[in-house]
Motif scaffolding. Structure first.
Motif, PDB file in Angstrom:
ATOM      1  N   LYS A 104       0.837  -1.197   0.000  1.00 48.78           N
ATOM      2  CA  LYS A 104       0.000   0.000   0.000  1.00 48.78           C
ATOM      3  C   LYS A 104       0.872   1.247   0.000  1.00 48.78           C
ATOM      4  N   GLY A 105       0.562   2.172  -0.894  1.00 48.50           N
ATOM      5  CA  GLY A 105       1.311   3.423  -1.008  1.00 48.50           C
ATOM      6  C   GLY A 105       2.429   3.380  -2.026  1.00 48.50           C
ATOM      7  N   GLN A 106       2.837   2.187  -2.448  1.00 47.14           N
ATOM      8  CA  GLN A 106       3.885   2.114  -3.460  1.00 47.14           C
ATOM      9  C   GLN A 106       3.321   2.464  -4.833  1.00 47.14           C
ATOM     10  N   ARG A 107       4.220   2.879  -5.691  1.00 42.63           N
ATOM     11  CA  ARG A 107       3.848   3.272  -7.056  1.00 42.63           C
ATOM     12  C   ARG A 107       4.404   2.249  -8.043  1.00 42.63           C
ATOM     13  N   LEU A 108       3.570   1.836  -8.967  1.00 41.07           N
ATOM     14  CA  LEU A 108       3.950   0.899 -10.019  1.00 41.07           C
ATOM     15  C   LEU A 108       3.876   1.613 -11.356  1.00 41.07           C
ATOM     16  N   THR A 122      -0.900   3.869  -8.164  1.00 43.65           N
ATOM     17  CA  THR A 122      -0.600   3.824  -6.738  1.00 43.65           C
ATOM     18  C   THR A 122      -1.434   2.725  -6.109  1.00 43.65           C
ATOM     19  N   ALA A 123      -0.787   1.887  -5.282  1.00 41.42           N
ATOM     20  CA  ALA A 123      -1.489   0.810  -4.585  1.00 41.42           C
ATOM     21  C   ALA A 123      -2.277   1.388  -3.425  1.00 41.42           C
ATOM     22  N   GLU A 124      -3.567   1.089  -3.379  1.00 42.46           N
ATOM     23  CA  GLU A 124      -4.435   1.574  -2.304  1.00 42.46           C
ATOM     24  C   GLU A 124      -4.626   0.522  -1.205  1.00 42.46           C
ATOM     25  N   MET A 125      -4.022  -0.658  -1.398  1.00 43.66           N
ATOM     26  CA  MET A 125      -3.987  -1.716  -0.381  1.00 43.66           C
ATOM     27  C   MET A 125      -2.791  -2.596  -0.719  1.00 43.66           C
ATOM     28  N   ASP A 126      -2.407  -3.477   0.201  1.00 36.35           N
ATOM     29  CA  ASP A 126      -1.349  -4.437  -0.096  1.00 36.35           C
ATOM     30  C   ASP A 126      -1.849  -5.399  -1.163  1.00 36.35           C
ATOM     31  N   LEU A 127      -1.057  -5.585  -2.218  1.00 39.41           N
ATOM     32  CA  LEU A 127      -1.518  -6.312  -3.390  1.00 39.41           C
ATOM     33  C   LEU A 127      -0.539  -7.392  -3.839  1.00 39.41           C
ATOM     34  N   ILE A 128      -1.072  -8.377  -4.512  1.00 37.64           N
ATOM     35  CA  ILE A 128      -0.295  -9.242  -5.390  1.00 37.64           C
ATOM     36  C   ILE A 128      -0.643  -8.807  -6.808  1.00 37.64           C
ATOM     37  N   ILE A 129       0.376  -8.410  -7.543  1.00 35.20           N
ATOM     38  CA  ILE A 129       0.206  -7.960  -8.925  1.00 35.20           C
ATOM     39  C   ILE A 129       0.734  -9.044  -9.858  1.00 35.20           C
ATOM     40  N   ALA A 130       0.021  -9.289 -10.934  1.00 36.74           N
ATOM     41  CA  ALA A 130       0.526 -10.151 -12.004  1.00 36.74           C
ATOM     42  C   ALA A 130       0.461  -9.371 -13.309  1.00 36.74           C
ATOM     43  N   TYR A 175       8.738  -2.670 -15.961  1.00 35.16           N
ATOM     44  CA  TYR A 175       8.027  -2.037 -14.847  1.00 35.16           C
ATOM     45  C   TYR A 175       9.021  -1.571 -13.796  1.00 35.16           C
ATOM     46  N   GLN A 176       8.560  -0.614 -13.002  1.00 34.22           N
ATOM     47  CA  GLN A 176       9.328  -0.075 -11.882  1.00 34.22           C
ATOM     48  C   GLN A 176       8.412   0.017 -10.673  1.00 34.22           C
ATOM     49  N   ILE A 177       8.994  -0.210  -9.503  1.00 35.22           N
ATOM     50  CA  ILE A 177       8.284  -0.036  -8.233  1.00 35.22           C
ATOM     51  C   ILE A 177       9.024   0.999  -7.425  1.00 35.22           C
ATOM     52  N   SER A 178       8.304   1.975  -6.907  1.00 36.60           N
ATOM     53  CA  SER A 178       8.941   2.996  -6.075  1.00 36.60           C
ATOM     54  C   SER A 178       8.079   3.297  -4.865  1.00 36.60           C
ATOM     55  N   ASP A 179       8.693   3.916  -3.860  1.00 39.11           N
ATOM     56  CA  ASP A 179       7.969   4.286  -2.644  1.00 39.11           C
ATOM     57  C   ASP A 179       7.464   5.722  -2.714  1.00 39.11           C
ATOM     58  N   GLN A 180       7.240   6.221  -3.925  1.00 41.75           N
ATOM     59  CA  GLN A 180       6.715   7.558  -4.208  1.00 41.75           C
ATOM     60  C   GLN A 180       7.728   8.634  -4.009  1.00 41.75           C
TER      61      GLN A 180
END
Length: 197
Positions: free
Chosen positions: A19-23, A165-173, A192-197
């Motif tokens: 949650k809160g991370q940006r994809l 932006t993830a609005e909850m903890d997720l499993i993404i595929a 893809y990239q994952i960041s903490d905003q």
């Protein structure tokens, strides 16, 4: 600078997104679709829903500012930046049956559905749990008079991206889509990239 991870052509992957991370989903070469799924990391029966999302949005083409809802009407992801502006949330992940029925293949590729199922298996998610994906960069024009649709080459140019932006903890595929019709006739990678905003 976040790490850039590449999904090779006609493959898929799955990972956790907090949650809160940006994809950021990137089309590095242009004209390539990526099927994206989201599951609640704490209860995988809660899953991204095209029906709920489109119902609440009252439109078919989603972009910056639009939330993506779950089957329980909770926001899973929010689109926060989009350089392409055309994505699909109607069509299901391509599968062996897609290639058999639409393309007439006698020895079909497992498609995005098979790639998603393989990537999600370690997370305890079964194939029958896979819903309609949010198809990043997929271009599906609809004739408003007849309701007929076609699958056209994506409008994405090299380097185009869509940020969530993830609005909850997720499993993404995610996939680098396996259907030639969806990708202008060629198969290319997705990044893809994952960041903490």
């Amino acid at each position: 600078m976040p790490e850039t991870i590449e999904i090779p052509p006609r493959t898929g992957t799955a990972f956790r997104l907090q949650k809160g991370q940006r994809l950021r989903v990137i089309d590095p070469q242009g004209v390539q679709v990526s099927d994206l799924l989201a599951f609640n990391a704490h209860d995988t029966r809660e899953v991204i829903s095209n029906g709920r999302t489109l119902d609440y949005a009252s439109r078919l083409y989603l972009t910056t500012g639009d939330p993506l809802y779950s089957n329980r009407s909770n926001i899973m992801l929010s689109i926060v930046e989009d350089t392409c502006g055309r994505h699909d949330f109607l069509l299901t992940p391509c599968s062996k049956d897609t290639f058999r029925i639409i393309y007439g293949h006698t020895d079909p590729h497992q498609g995005c559905f098979g790639n998603l199922a393989k990537a999600l298996e370690p997370h305890g998610i079964q194939p029958d749990q896979i819903p309609c994906a949010f198809n990043c960069f997929m271009n599906v024009p609809i004739d408003v008079k007849t309701g007929m649709f076609t699958v056209e080459p994506p409008l994405s140019k090299p380097g185009d991206y869509i940020d969530f932006t993830a609005e909850m903890d997720l499993i993404i595929a995610m996939t680098a889509c396996s259907a030639g019709l969806s990708n202008g006739g060629t198969f290319k990678p997705i990044q893809y990239q994952i960041s903490d905003q």
